[in-house]
Design a protein around this motif. Structure first.
Motif, PDB file in Angstrom:
ATOM      1  N   THR A   1      33.973   6.456 -11.813  1.00 28.32           N
ATOM      2  CA  THR A   1      33.261   7.338 -10.888  1.00 28.32           C
ATOM      3  C   THR A   1      34.209   8.197 -10.065  1.00 28.32           C
ATOM      4  OG1 THR A   1      33.178   5.598  -9.215  1.00 28.32           O
ATOM      5  CG2 THR A   1      31.253   5.832 -10.671  1.00 28.32           C
ATOM      6  N   ASP A   2      35.456   7.795  -9.936  1.00 35.32           N
ATOM      7  CA  ASP A   2      36.386   8.538  -9.080  1.00 35.32           C
ATOM      8  C   ASP A   2      37.162   9.625  -9.802  1.00 35.32           C
ATOM      9  OD1 ASP A   2      37.847   6.734 -10.599  1.00 35.32           O
ATOM     10  OD2 ASP A   2      39.267   6.286  -8.988  1.00 35.32           O
ATOM     11  N   ARG A   3      36.935   9.823 -11.110  1.00 37.34           N
ATOM     12  CA  ARG A   3      37.658  10.876 -11.831  1.00 37.34           C
ATOM     13  C   ARG A   3      36.865  11.436 -13.014  1.00 37.34           C
ATOM     14  NH1 ARG A   3      41.461   6.245 -13.293  1.00 37.34           N
ATOM     15  NH2 ARG A   3      40.932   5.744 -15.433  1.00 37.34           N
ATOM     16  N   THR A   4      35.555  11.371 -12.914  1.00 36.11           N
ATOM     17  CA  THR A   4      34.704  11.801 -14.021  1.00 36.11           C
ATOM     18  C   THR A   4      33.719  12.870 -13.572  1.00 36.11           C
ATOM     19  OG1 THR A   4      34.829   9.615 -15.030  1.00 36.11           O
ATOM     20  CG2 THR A   4      33.020  11.006 -15.735  1.00 36.11           C
ATOM     21  N   ILE A   5      33.511  13.848 -14.448  1.00 34.61           N
ATOM     22  CA  ILE A   5      32.474  14.857 -14.297  1.00 34.61           C
ATOM     23  C   ILE A   5      31.749  14.920 -15.640  1.00 34.61           C
ATOM     24  CG2 ILE A   5      31.947  17.303 -13.925  1.00 34.61           C
ATOM     25  CD1 ILE A   5      34.487  17.452 -12.192  1.00 34.61           C
ATOM     26  N   ILE A   6      30.439  14.999 -15.604  1.00 30.77           N
ATOM     27  CA  ILE A   6      29.627  15.018 -16.818  1.00 30.77           C
ATOM     28  C   ILE A   6      28.986  16.399 -16.964  1.00 30.77           C
ATOM     29  CG2 ILE A   6      27.713  13.918 -18.058  1.00 30.77           C
ATOM     30  CD1 ILE A   6      29.851  11.859 -17.319  1.00 30.77           C
ATOM     31  N   ILE A   7      29.007  16.935 -18.170  1.00 29.79           N
ATOM     32  CA  ILE A   7      28.272  18.154 -18.497  1.00 29.79           C
ATOM     33  C   ILE A   7      27.261  17.763 -19.566  1.00 29.79           C
ATOM     34  CG2 ILE A   7      28.363  20.501 -19.427  1.00 29.79           C
ATOM     35  CD1 ILE A   7      29.856  20.270 -16.784  1.00 29.79           C
ATOM     36  N   THR A   8      25.968  17.970 -19.298  1.00 26.45           N
ATOM     37  CA  THR A   8      24.940  17.624 -20.281  1.00 26.45           C
ATOM     38  C   THR A   8      24.278  18.893 -20.810  1.00 26.45           C
ATOM     39  OG1 THR A   8      23.211  17.359 -18.598  1.00 26.45           O
ATOM     40  CG2 THR A   8      24.445  15.384 -19.215  1.00 26.45           C
ATOM     41  N   TYR A   9      23.819  18.800 -22.049  1.00 24.39           N
ATOM     42  CA  TYR A   9      23.064  19.874 -22.685  1.00 24.39           C
ATOM     43  C   TYR A   9      21.635  19.376 -22.816  1.00 24.39           C
ATOM     44  CZ  TYR A   9      21.393  23.096 -26.266  1.00 24.39           C
ATOM     45  OH  TYR A   9      20.666  24.023 -26.968  1.00 24.39           O
ATOM     46  N   GLU A  10      20.714  20.058 -22.155  1.00 28.26           N
ATOM     47  CA  GLU A  10      19.317  19.639 -22.148  1.00 28.26           C
ATOM     48  C   GLU A  10      18.414  20.852 -22.272  1.00 28.26           C
ATOM     49  OE1 GLU A  10      18.594  17.135 -18.679  1.00 28.26           O
ATOM     50  OE2 GLU A  10      20.728  16.611 -18.671  1.00 28.26           O
ATOM     51  N   ASP A  11      17.581  20.859 -23.288  1.00 26.68           N
ATOM     52  CA  ASP A  11      16.597  21.925 -23.478  1.00 26.68           C
ATOM     53  C   ASP A  11      17.212  23.323 -23.412  1.00 26.68           C
ATOM     54  OD1 ASP A  11      14.517  20.045 -23.743  1.00 26.68           O
ATOM     55  OD2 ASP A  11      14.317  19.932 -21.560  1.00 26.68           O
ATOM     56  N   GLY A  12      18.359  23.502 -24.063  1.00 28.77           N
ATOM     57  CA  GLY A  12      18.988  24.814 -24.124  1.00 28.77           C
ATOM     58  C   GLY A  12      19.736  25.228 -22.875  1.00 28.77           C
ATOM     59  N   LYS A  13      19.996  24.287 -21.965  1.00 31.57           N
ATOM     60  CA  LYS A  13      20.713  24.589 -20.724  1.00 31.57           C
ATOM     61  C   LYS A  13      21.813  23.563 -20.508  1.00 31.57           C
ATOM     62  CE  LYS A  13      16.551  26.393 -18.532  1.00 31.57           C
ATOM     63  NZ  LYS A  13      15.580  26.196 -17.460  1.00 31.57           N
ATOM     64  N   LEU A  14      22.828  23.944 -19.733  1.00 33.82           N
ATOM     65  CA  LEU A  14      23.880  23.000 -19.355  1.00 33.82           C
ATOM     66  C   LEU A  14      23.671  22.568 -17.909  1.00 33.82           C
ATOM     67  CD1 LEU A  14      27.250  24.363 -20.817  1.00 33.82           C
ATOM     68  CD2 LEU A  14      25.765  22.568 -21.712  1.00 33.82           C
ATOM     69  N   TYR A  15      24.006  21.304 -17.652  1.00 33.43           N
ATOM     70  CA  TYR A  15      23.905  20.740 -16.309  1.00 33.43           C
ATOM     71  C   TYR A  15      25.225  20.094 -15.933  1.00 33.43           C
ATOM     72  CZ  TYR A  15      18.899  21.468 -16.632  1.00 33.43           C
ATOM     73  OH  TYR A  15      17.675  22.043 -16.756  1.00 33.43           O
ATOM     74  N   LEU A  16      25.616  20.284 -14.691  1.00 38.22           N
ATOM     75  CA  LEU A  16      26.806  19.682 -14.119  1.00 38.22           C
ATOM     76  C   LEU A  16      26.375  18.453 -13.331  1.00 38.22           C
ATOM     77  CD1 LEU A  16      29.843  19.913 -13.277  1.00 38.22           C
ATOM     78  CD2 LEU A  16      29.056  21.317 -11.370  1.00 38.22           C
ATOM     79  N   PHE A  17      27.012  17.317 -13.598  1.00 36.97           N
ATOM     80  CA  PHE A  17      26.689  16.057 -12.934  1.00 36.97           C
ATOM     81  C   PHE A  17      27.995  15.502 -12.385  1.00 36.97           C
ATOM     82  CE2 PHE A  17      25.396  11.399 -13.767  1.00 36.97           C
ATOM     83  CZ  PHE A  17      24.800  11.275 -12.533  1.00 36.97           C
ATOM     84  N   MET A  18      28.138  15.529 -11.052  1.00 38.25           N
ATOM     85  CA  MET A  18      29.411  15.128 -10.442  1.00 38.25           C
ATOM     86  C   MET A  18      29.209  14.664  -9.006  1.00 38.25           C
ATOM     87  SD  MET A  18      31.207  18.831  -9.601  1.00 38.25           S
ATOM     88  CE  MET A  18      32.611  18.088  -8.791  1.00 38.25           C
ATOM     89  N   PRO A  19      30.204  13.926  -8.476  1.00 39.95           N
ATOM     90  CA  PRO A  19      30.129  13.546  -7.062  1.00 39.95           C
ATOM     91  C   PRO A  19      30.593  14.704  -6.194  1.00 39.95           C
ATOM     92  CG  PRO A  19      32.125  12.660  -8.027  1.00 39.95           C
ATOM     93  CD  PRO A  19      31.374  13.357  -9.135  1.00 39.95           C
ATOM     94  N   LYS A  20      30.000  14.816  -5.018  1.00 39.29           N
ATOM     95  CA  LYS A  20      30.439  15.822  -4.070  1.00 39.29           C
ATOM     96  C   LYS A  20      31.566  15.222  -3.253  1.00 39.29           C
ATOM     97  CE  LYS A  20      28.964  19.163  -4.599  1.00 39.29           C
ATOM     98  NZ  LYS A  20      29.495  20.003  -5.672  1.00 39.29           N
ATOM     99  N   GLN A  21      32.577  16.020  -2.941  1.00 38.05           N
ATOM    100  CA  GLN A  21      33.826  15.542  -2.356  1.00 38.05           C
ATOM    101  C   GLN A  21      33.696  14.778  -1.054  1.00 38.05           C
ATOM    102  OE1 GLN A  21      36.157  19.117  -2.184  1.00 38.05           O
ATOM    103  NE2 GLN A  21      37.319  18.461  -3.959  1.00 38.05           N
ATOM    104  N   TYR A  22      32.897  15.253  -0.147  1.00 33.87           N
ATOM    105  CA  TYR A  22      32.942  14.688   1.197  1.00 33.87           C
ATOM    106  C   TYR A  22      32.111  13.432   1.390  1.00 33.87           C
ATOM    107  CZ  TYR A  22      35.267  19.052   1.972  1.00 33.87           C
ATOM    108  OH  TYR A  22      36.141  20.094   1.881  1.00 33.87           O
ATOM    109  N   HIS A  23      31.085  13.246   0.600  1.00 36.41           N
ATOM    110  CA  HIS A  23      30.265  12.066   0.819  1.00 36.41           C
ATOM    111  C   HIS A  23      30.070  11.223  -0.426  1.00 36.41           C
ATOM    112  CE1 HIS A  23      27.123  14.707  -0.736  1.00 36.41           C
ATOM    113  NE2 HIS A  23      27.449  15.555   0.209  1.00 36.41           N
ATOM    114  N   GLY A  24      30.592  11.622  -1.579  1.00 40.24           N
ATOM    115  CA  GLY A  24      30.577  10.801  -2.776  1.00 40.24           C
ATOM    116  C   GLY A  24      29.248  10.670  -3.494  1.00 40.24           C
ATOM    117  N   ALA A  25      28.181  11.264  -2.963  1.00 38.83           N
ATOM    118  CA  ALA A  25      26.892  11.191  -3.651  1.00 38.83           C
ATOM    119  C   ALA A  25      26.955  12.068  -4.903  1.00 38.83           C
ATOM    120  CB  ALA A  25      25.771  11.669  -2.733  1.00 38.83           C
ATOM    121  N   TRP A  26      26.315  11.619  -5.963  1.00 37.38           N
ATOM    122  CA  TRP A  26      26.310  12.358  -7.217  1.00 37.38           C
ATOM    123  C   TRP A  26      25.129  13.309  -7.253  1.00 37.38           C
ATOM    124  CZ3 TRP A  26      29.356  11.848 -11.816  1.00 37.38           C
ATOM    125  CH2 TRP A  26      30.483  11.044 -11.636  1.00 37.38           C
TER     126      TRP A  26
END
Length: 152
Positions: A73-98
């Motif tokens: 969780t401390d060094r990963t970013i996920i990019i997903t392909y869903e229904d013809g679109k890309l999504y960025l899934f990552m933690p935000k720097q200051y509070h760690g929520a994804w």
């Protein structure tokens, strides 16, 4: 305060978008053998992560998948392909929520494509290296940059 200018979504081939989808790591150097070792399990993990609903993300259900597939969780970013679109899934720097949000392609060069996040001031630049590997640079609203390499 400046009102952002509207941007025009450009068309990107779905196969190219699928190429960008994956599990990316940053902050630690790995050799190519390490990336190849994770290839199969990361494809399976990406498939599972693409199916998560917003409520699953909100309650942290993705942590179980991260543990199962050895995703940090401390060094990963996920990019997903869903229904013809890309999504960025990552933690935000200051509070760690994804967070997970759509990214929109806005420009394309020979070996790179620039995307902006929908509803948030962030930018990603995907680059396909000569060896075929994929990296991206992520720029947040404060100008911070993260460079990540695809491991799946």
């Amino acid at each position: 305060m400046q009102i952002p200018q509207p941007v025009e979504r450009i068309q990107i081939d779905h196969n190219e978008m699928r190429r960008y989808a994956g599990v990316y790591e940053y902050g630690k150097r790995y050799d190519q053998a390490s990336f190849e070792e994770f290839s199969f399990s990361m494809k399976e993990a990406l498939d599972q992560l693409s199916k998560l609903e917003v409520s699953d993300i909100a309650i942290g259900r993705f942590h179980q998948l991260f543990q199962r597939y050895g995703i940090y969780t401390d060094r990963t970013i996920i990019i997903t392909y869903e229904d013809g679109k890309l999504y960025l899934f990552m933690p935000k720097q200051y509070h760690g929520a994804w967070f997970k949000y759509e990214i929109i392609p806005v420009s394309k060069e020979t070996d790179s494509t620039t995307w902006i996040a929908k509803n948030i001031d962030e930018r990603l630049v995907f680059k396909v290296e000569p060896d075929g590997s994929v990296r991206f640079s992520h720029y947040d609203v404060n100008g911070n940059q993260i460079v990540a390499r695809k491991i799946s």
